[in-house]
Design a protein around this motif. Sequence first.
Motif: not given
Length: 473
Positions: A165-181
């Motif tokens: 994923a892109p380096w900023d993917w956690t910012e893009r998908l913040a709140g979409a899931a309880d955990e991002l791996v």
Amino acid sequence: MRVTGVHFTDRTDAGRRLAALLGHLRGPGTVVVALPRGGVPVAAEVAAALGAPLDICVIRKLGVPHQPELGMGAIGEDGVRVLNEQVMRAAGVGGEQLAEVERRERAELERRARRYRGGRAPAAVRGRTVVVVDDGVATGSTALAACRIVRARGAARVVLAVPVAPWDWTERLAGAADELVCVATPSPFFAIGEFYGDFSQTQDEEVLRLLGSGKAGEAGDAGDAGDAGGATREREVWLTAAGVHLAGLLTVPEAPLGVVVFAHGSGSGRLSPRNRDVARYLNGRGLATLLFDLLTEAEEPDRRKVFDVELLGARLAAVARSLGDQDGQDGQNSQNGQDAKEGLPEARGLPLGLFGASTGAAAALHAAAEPGSAVRAVVSRGGRPDLAGPGDLARVRAPTLLVVGARDTAVLDLNRRARERLRCVSELAVVPGASHLFEEPGTLERAAELAGAWFLRHLPRAPGAGGAVAQTR
């Protein structure tokens, strides 16, 4: 400077490396949900490592017109819709353009959902941990849609897991899931495929195989199991009709409601992709199916045999007699039937239907017209019932459905005329937008739905119920 910290051989390799990061999720309460098609091979490795059932969440990217690889949003099952307003503004996409893309993608989404599930309900995820897996994240629209779907279905915890994923993917998908791996987040990031050695398109057949081996939907309880309600067994069989050995494919769901034998047209056989699609749909509705070659490999090049309805119909009738025999001795003590029944014990005695395509429809009607026939229902898809022998149409007693594409005008006219000669319960169903081969999006699926409804309406009934002679118009 470009960072190339990861390079996956293929999706299977990516799945194994992703699974190594998810060991903490192993347990009876975990379900793995893949985004087809590319996410399925990745998710299959994750599900195997976690010992979890594998299911799908069908999502379709909404691509920018004239640049479809750029996603401006996504749609998913249960009516979920996600839009990327920034991309739409930059691409100058208006409401009408969006509506047209969404209409087209919605049809494809529904087609894939029907094909991949075959009528089976989605896995029960309420109160469980759901691991949503794709082969990578780019804009994040499809991943966000999938997470919303499983959350709405009652998942207690949602984990979004991808290989890259892109380096900023956690910012893009913040709140979409309880955990991002994620295995790696390289930068710059242009496309998911640049980080795979083999990023070739995953085919529908591969998706179906992996879902089958992954026990798709196993997490569901009895109330969520769908119409078929259990495991499906598929095996190759050999049949003998009139002394000729013919290969077949028999598929039997648990507690089948009936069996449908396919008569292929224009020389095609048990591997016909269109008929196999229809068969999978019928299997999902609780019906066993038998697809077999009406001609041997040596006979197939002979175009005269391809259109020899009497020959094809006789072979189909021999198999129909064997399947209609409940006590192991068919009514005519036919050696053909005895040969055929040796390979079909699990399907013998079930309510019997015939499905014919093109010239195969004439063969099906020829077989159904045989005196004392056990056939209870017939469906013709793009068929040529007019090619049935003299008197065959008038002798058919099984309720018959003629399905024709609206654009197949010549064959539609032939079916209308042939129906006038039928003396059984019959209907003519015209599928809008369909041509002779039902190649247009959604048309084959509609034909399968019509066939399934017809067989379920007429097969699970008392013997003799198909003998009515009234016509419906």
